[in-house]
Motif scaffolding. Sequence first.
Motif, PDB file in Angstrom:
ATOM      1  N   THR A   1       0.809  -1.196   0.000  1.00  0.00           N
ATOM      2  CA  THR A   1       0.000   0.000   0.000  1.00  0.00           C
ATOM      3  C   THR A   1       0.850   1.256   0.000  1.00  0.00           C
ATOM      4  O   THR A   1       0.572   2.208  -0.707  1.00  0.00           O
ATOM      5  N   ASN A   2       1.918   1.268   0.785  1.00  0.00           N
ATOM      6  CA  ASN A   2       2.781   2.442   0.883  1.00  0.00           C
ATOM      7  C   ASN A   2       4.117   2.163   0.206  1.00  0.00           C
ATOM      8  O   ASN A   2       5.159   2.175   0.839  1.00  0.00           O
TER       9      ASN A   2
ATOM     10  N   ARG B   1      -5.112   7.143 -10.513  1.00  0.00           N
ATOM     11  CA  ARG B   1      -6.494   7.309 -10.044  1.00  0.00           C
ATOM     12  C   ARG B   1      -7.274   8.254 -10.953  1.00  0.00           C
ATOM     13  O   ARG B   1      -8.440   8.010 -11.267  1.00  0.00           O
TER      14      ARG B   1
ATOM     15  N   PHE C   1     -10.280   3.699  -4.536  1.00  0.00           N
ATOM     16  CA  PHE C   1      -9.677   2.366  -4.434  1.00  0.00           C
ATOM     17  C   PHE C   1      -8.801   2.014  -5.629  1.00  0.00           C
ATOM     18  O   PHE C   1      -8.428   0.848  -5.802  1.00  0.00           O
TER      19      PHE C   1
ATOM     20  N   ASP D   1      -5.126   2.340  -7.503  1.00  0.00           N
ATOM     21  CA  ASP D   1      -3.772   2.567  -7.011  1.00  0.00           C
ATOM     22  C   ASP D   1      -2.765   1.955  -7.990  1.00  0.00           C
ATOM     23  O   ASP D   1      -3.120   1.135  -8.844  1.00  0.00           O
TER      24      ASP D   1
ATOM     25  N   ASN E   1      -6.841  -1.302  -5.366  1.00  0.00           N
ATOM     26  CA  ASN E   1      -6.234  -1.631  -4.082  1.00  0.00           C
ATOM     27  C   ASN E   1      -7.344  -1.561  -3.041  1.00  0.00           C
ATOM     28  O   ASN E   1      -7.635  -0.503  -2.479  1.00  0.00           O
TER      29      ASN E   1
ATOM     30  N   ARG F   1      -7.119  -0.082   0.833  1.00  0.00           N
ATOM     31  CA  ARG F   1      -6.985   1.329   1.209  1.00  0.00           C
ATOM     32  C   ARG F   1      -8.148   1.736   2.110  1.00  0.00           C
ATOM     33  O   ARG F   1      -9.227   1.150   2.062  1.00  0.00           O
ATOM     34  N   PHE F   2      -7.914   2.745   2.951  1.00  0.00           N
ATOM     35  CA  PHE F   2      -8.937   3.288   3.847  1.00  0.00           C
ATOM     36  C   PHE F   2      -9.561   2.195   4.724  1.00  0.00           C
ATOM     37  O   PHE F   2     -10.775   1.975   4.701  1.00  0.00           O
TER      38      PHE F   2
END
Length: 373
Positions: free
Chosen positions: A10-11, A100, A164, A166, A180, A183-184
């Motif tokens: 994610t990061n 995105r 969502f 990514d 992804n 996320r969130f």
Amino acid sequence: MSCQHAVSHTNFSTNQTHHVVKLSSQDYVKISLHGIVSTVGIVENLLILAIVGFRVRRSIISVWILNLAASDLLATAFLPFFTLYMARGMTWTLGPTFCRIYSSIFFLNMFVSAFLLAAISLDRCLVVVKPVWTQNHRSIQVVRNVCWVIWTCAVVCTIPFYMFRDAIPGGPGKVFCYYNYARFLPKEPYDLKALCKQRKEGLAFMKLLLGFLIPLTIIVISYVTVSQSLARRGSRRPFRFVRLVVTVVVVFVLCWAPYHLFIILEVLAPKGSPTQKFASGALLTATTIGFLNSTINPILYVFSCPDLCNKIRQSLGAVMESILAEDLGELSRRRSTARSSLSNSELMVRKKSCSTALVLKSEERDQTEVLSL
């Protein structure tokens, strides 16, 4: 793309090691076709916007076509980035934020096209079924307001896909612009796998219902009602704009149905099954066909509307005439300047001659008067 895989990256940083992309001859053909289609689509939609926006008298029909063309232009303007994505071996190199944005434009076009076609179908239905009511309430400003509402609803529907989407690493030198679902994440305890599955299915069925099935149902019901109403009146006169809209709707269904079909197959098929693998592989081609809808629509406007075709010919002719007029005008101005300078010179010479003659005559008269005295 598994949810766990998405979470673990994610990061991540999109700076990847240099990876040599090996493309087959078939890939080069696909990339070239995408480049041609994107270029043609941009030119077509710009031409439609210019002609309908500035050369066609403003009407309800022109407002509908302008909004459809604006949506198609937005989609085709971002198609070169999809071509670049393919040219780099399905590796996204423009960062997660632009991933995105690019993906959201694709979904925005899908929703706007579907909502506009449904609204146009309802409009046609009301014109035939409720002619008196539409004459009193239907106006260009009302249609403009409806279009603003449609664009607003389409933007709202696109927000979850923006959230969502990514840039996801998918192997050595590979970065996918994909979902992804991790996320969130919520603060309370949750089952990650179940949450990702729920989000994946929710987005897929949201696209299917709001971007395809519900608008298609409205369109079909509207035109069945129109056909029945005309049949009861014994009217067989074809409506040119109705033929145009029916053609646009058929093309919309043919272009978007494969995309939604493979999306649902990918969601519902067991993970790792042949069906899921086939659906995942076919999604690339289905996405291309979806983009193709934005390139086909302008062609339909031109061939289905003789008036629009004439306007385009007149406009292109006017452009050529203006270019030739500028050249001829410049030549004419130069000639006129030369003639005017020559005329001025002649005039000055004549004035001088006249002045000299007057002076001489005056002197002669004075001399005569003196002698007479």
